[in-house]
Design a protein around this motif. Sequence first.
Motif, PDB file in Angstrom:
ATOM      1  N   LEU A  73     -15.133   4.916  -1.003  1.00 36.23           N
ATOM      2  CA  LEU A  73     -14.921   3.765  -0.134  1.00 36.23           C
ATOM      3  C   LEU A  73     -14.841   2.461  -0.924  1.00 36.23           C
ATOM      4  CD1 LEU A  73     -17.241   4.577   2.914  1.00 36.23           C
ATOM      5  CD2 LEU A  73     -14.769   4.225   2.969  1.00 36.23           C
ATOM      6  N   GLN A  77     -18.563  -1.521  -5.986  1.00 38.61           N
ATOM      7  CA  GLN A  77     -18.374  -2.900  -6.431  1.00 38.61           C
ATOM      8  C   GLN A  77     -18.422  -3.821  -5.219  1.00 38.61           C
ATOM      9  OE1 GLN A  77     -14.199  -4.101  -7.322  1.00 38.61           O
ATOM     10  NE2 GLN A  77     -13.749  -1.923  -7.168  1.00 38.61           N
ATOM     11  N   PHE A 104     -20.387  -7.042   0.674  1.00 35.50           N
ATOM     12  CA  PHE A 104     -19.332  -7.957   1.109  1.00 35.50           C
ATOM     13  C   PHE A 104     -19.862  -9.384   1.153  1.00 35.50           C
ATOM     14  CE2 PHE A 104     -18.304  -3.786   2.858  1.00 35.50           C
ATOM     15  CZ  PHE A 104     -16.998  -3.628   2.458  1.00 35.50           C
TER      16      PHE A 104
ATOM     17  N   GLN B 194     -15.460  -1.752   5.564  1.00 34.44           N
ATOM     18  CA  GLN B 194     -15.456  -0.614   4.654  1.00 34.44           C
ATOM     19  C   GLN B 194     -14.107   0.108   4.659  1.00 34.44           C
ATOM     20  OE1 GLN B 194     -18.909   1.718   5.684  1.00 34.44           O
ATOM     21  NE2 GLN B 194     -20.314   0.109   5.003  1.00 34.44           N
ATOM     22  N   ILE B 195     -13.469   0.135   5.811  1.00 36.30           N
ATOM     23  CA  ILE B 195     -12.128   0.726   5.870  1.00 36.30           C
ATOM     24  C   ILE B 195     -11.165  -0.102   5.027  1.00 36.30           C
ATOM     25  CG2 ILE B 195     -10.173   1.228   7.382  1.00 36.30           C
ATOM     26  CD1 ILE B 195     -12.220   1.802   9.611  1.00 36.30           C
ATOM     27  N   LEU B 196     -11.257  -1.421   5.168  1.00 42.94           N
ATOM     28  CA  LEU B 196     -10.427  -2.296   4.349  1.00 42.94           C
ATOM     29  C   LEU B 196     -10.723  -2.076   2.866  1.00 42.94           C
ATOM     30  CD1 LEU B 196     -10.496  -5.666   6.332  1.00 42.94           C
ATOM     31  CD2 LEU B 196      -8.574  -4.111   6.032  1.00 42.94           C
ATOM     32  N   SER B 197     -11.995  -1.936   2.569  1.00 47.90           N
ATOM     33  CA  SER B 197     -12.420  -1.707   1.189  1.00 47.90           C
ATOM     34  C   SER B 197     -11.774  -0.457   0.614  1.00 47.90           C
ATOM     35  CB  SER B 197     -13.939  -1.588   1.130  1.00 47.90           C
ATOM     36  OG  SER B 197     -14.362  -1.083  -0.117  1.00 47.90           O
ATOM     37  N   PHE B 198     -11.705   0.586   1.419  1.00 46.64           N
ATOM     38  CA  PHE B 198     -11.110   1.847   0.974  1.00 46.64           C
ATOM     39  C   PHE B 198      -9.668   1.658   0.523  1.00 46.64           C
ATOM     40  CE2 PHE B 198      -8.489   5.535   1.858  1.00 46.64           C
ATOM     41  CZ  PHE B 198      -9.154   6.539   1.197  1.00 46.64           C
ATOM     42  N   TYR B 199      -8.878   1.064   1.382  1.00 46.54           N
ATOM     43  CA  TYR B 199      -7.462   0.881   1.050  1.00 46.54           C
ATOM     44  C   TYR B 199      -7.284  -0.132  -0.069  1.00 46.54           C
ATOM     45  CZ  TYR B 199      -6.382   3.628   5.177  1.00 46.54           C
ATOM     46  OH  TYR B 199      -6.300   4.647   6.105  1.00 46.54           O
ATOM     47  N   GLN B 200      -8.142  -1.140  -0.055  1.00 51.23           N
ATOM     48  CA  GLN B 200      -8.085  -2.145  -1.121  1.00 51.23           C
ATOM     49  C   GLN B 200      -8.281  -1.487  -2.478  1.00 51.23           C
ATOM     50  OE1 GLN B 200      -7.762  -5.578  -0.639  1.00 51.23           O
ATOM     51  NE2 GLN B 200      -7.661  -5.834  -2.861  1.00 51.23           N
ATOM     52  N   GLN B 201      -9.261  -0.632  -2.560  1.00 49.33           N
ATOM     53  CA  GLN B 201      -9.534   0.047  -3.820  1.00 49.33           C
ATOM     54  C   GLN B 201      -8.364   0.927  -4.235  1.00 49.33           C
ATOM     55  OE1 GLN B 201     -13.164   2.026  -5.575  1.00 49.33           O
ATOM     56  NE2 GLN B 201     -12.432   3.579  -4.178  1.00 49.33           N
ATOM     57  N   ARG B 202      -7.790   1.611  -3.232  1.00 50.33           N
ATOM     58  CA  ARG B 202      -6.646   2.479  -3.516  1.00 50.33           C
ATOM     59  C   ARG B 202      -5.526   1.677  -4.153  1.00 50.33           C
ATOM     60  NH1 ARG B 202      -5.826   8.041  -0.820  1.00 50.33           N
ATOM     61  NH2 ARG B 202      -7.905   8.757  -1.396  1.00 50.33           N
ATOM     62  N   ARG B 203      -5.271   0.490  -3.562  1.00 55.60           N
ATOM     63  CA  ARG B 203      -4.207  -0.352  -4.093  1.00 55.60           C
ATOM     64  C   ARG B 203      -4.552  -0.875  -5.481  1.00 55.60           C
ATOM     65  NH1 ARG B 203      -3.878  -2.412   1.055  1.00 55.60           N
ATOM     66  NH2 ARG B 203      -5.299  -4.048   0.467  1.00 55.60           N
ATOM     67  N   SER B 204      -5.834  -1.187  -5.675  1.00 57.74           N
ATOM     68  CA  SER B 204      -6.255  -1.733  -6.959  1.00 57.74           C
ATOM     69  C   SER B 204      -6.165  -0.699  -8.064  1.00 57.74           C
ATOM     70  CB  SER B 204      -7.692  -2.247  -6.857  1.00 57.74           C
ATOM     71  OG  SER B 204      -7.809  -3.187  -5.808  1.00 57.74           O
ATOM     72  N   PRO B 207     -10.993   3.533  -8.884  1.00 56.15           N
ATOM     73  CA  PRO B 207     -12.294   2.897  -9.111  1.00 56.15           C
ATOM     74  C   PRO B 207     -12.183   1.775 -10.127  1.00 56.15           C
ATOM     75  CG  PRO B 207     -12.522   5.276  -9.121  1.00 56.15           C
ATOM     76  CD  PRO B 207     -11.058   4.976  -9.052  1.00 56.15           C
ATOM     77  N   LYS B 208     -12.734   0.642  -9.756  1.00 54.11           N
ATOM     78  CA  LYS B 208     -12.568  -0.551 -10.579  1.00 54.11           C
ATOM     79  C   LYS B 208     -13.539  -0.574 -11.762  1.00 54.11           C
ATOM     80  CE  LYS B 208      -9.944  -4.196 -10.569  1.00 54.11           C
ATOM     81  NZ  LYS B 208      -8.497  -4.129 -10.522  1.00 54.11           N
ATOM     82  N   LEU B 209     -14.571   0.226 -11.673  1.00 54.01           N
ATOM     83  CA  LEU B 209     -15.530   0.249 -12.771  1.00 54.01           C
ATOM     84  C   LEU B 209     -15.522   1.627 -13.425  1.00 54.01           C
ATOM     85  CD1 LEU B 209     -18.506  -1.606 -11.069  1.00 54.01           C
ATOM     86  CD2 LEU B 209     -16.869  -2.520 -12.699  1.00 54.01           C
TER      87      LEU B 209
END
Lengths: 220, 220
Positions: A73, A77, A104, B194-204, B207-209
């Motif tokens: 999810l 971060q 958040f 959290q749903i937004l977070s999921f897709y945001q991460q996918r686009r980014s 995993p950012k770390l």
Amino acid sequence: MPEATVARLPLYLRSLLEAQHANAATISSERLAELAGVNAAKVRKDLSYLGSYGTRGVGYDVEYLLFQMSRELGLTQDWPVAIVGLGNLGQALANYMGFGDRGFPIVALCDADPRVVGTEVHGVVVRHVEDLPVIAAAHGISIGIIATPASAAQDVADRLVAAGVSSILNFAPTVLSVPEEVSIRKVDLAVELQILSFYQQRRSGGPKLPPLDIPVGVED
Amino acid sequence: MPEATVARLPLYLRSLLEAQHANAATISSERLAELAGVNAAKVRKDLSYLGSYGTRGVGYDVEYLLFQMSRELGLTQDWPVAIVGLGNLGQALANYMGFGDRGFPIVALCDADPRVVGTEVHGVVVRHVEDLPVIAAAHGISIGIIATPASAAQDVADRLVAAGVSSILNFAPTVLSVPEEVSIRKVDLAVELQILSFYQQRRSGGPKLPPLDIPVGVED
DNA sequence: CGCCGCTTGTTCACGTGGTCACAAACCCTT
DNA sequence: AAGGGTTTGTGACCACGTGAACAAGCGGCG
């Protein structure tokens, strides 16, 4: 991964946290389904999209599944959030979520009303909506919350997108058009109430014209 | 009528009001689809559930369709609403919707905190949640809004149901269990983020770390 | 009065999501 | 070590919702 599954993951996450709080080391799909209020088979299928993290005959390791789900999810971060529009709702959101949820942080507040700009809400100074590009860049904001009147919502959405925000949560009662690559979700209180109204009326036995003539105010 | 259709009716209603405000006498399914942000074929199919209120070659009469839709949604009568829980969110809702929407007058406010009971919010005196049965009966309340912490939500839901309320809008981050005949809808801000977070991460791009030295189980 | 363009209402095919059922796999007991 | 009980993971089937395509029907125009 199906969109419907994604929408349920947060529910599972919350249920897992409850289980963890109750000191459960493992949890079965059936129990998890009960906590999340869904079907057990659906839980298993949903979780299988994350990988085979369960153990047959035992269930899922709560700790481990929590970690995997948080990672999936994107909750490992922080996602800095900006709220635009500080009327009743915007202020409530600023105060409500600051201590309500981790992950958040609300790092920026914006409004167009010069009387509001400069004031402080929940420890954050309200900036003008014009400054969004600078603010967003400075804080690395990727999620924006629109809590303005409907008339201003599209303009704010455009500004958010221009500022590089790619996830938007819209509380304004209007349809927003954004580029393909921007995620958008809406929360509309009036719509929810009207849906409830529809089913309420159905249960009440069809259209009631003027059968109600209740003398109110008797309680006082 | 499909549940998905019911959920869209309020959008059409709002779009029709916009069209009416723009002095449009009739409206085509295509235009209505544009305003509501959906597919034109879907609009026609949805509206056909209400009856054949359109005119081929012309479109839908805005006034008439507005009336029919309002009737179907049960908006020809008022639905008194009670809000339970007057924290940040509850107060914002009380203030926000009072002037925001017609048809859902907020006639009662309840809380369990004795320090809040007796105070006045948006012109309504806050009563104790214990008094719900009396209050609900006196005002003919059929819709209840839960804006309490998660820990109190199920108790409040039970009280609402016991008081005869059969439609509930839940803002508390928890799953509520209510009898079959009670409608319930939920609005969960954390879930949406959290749903937004999921897709945001996918686009980014995953995993950012990633610099984690996790000794992933050596695969044989 | 008849033709033509336009829009609805409906039908059909498709894709997505939900439910069921069951084999595979694991732990515990004997 | 083997068997029984338990629970996952998944394949098959079904229901629902979506999108396109088209005939039916309406108004306007010549």
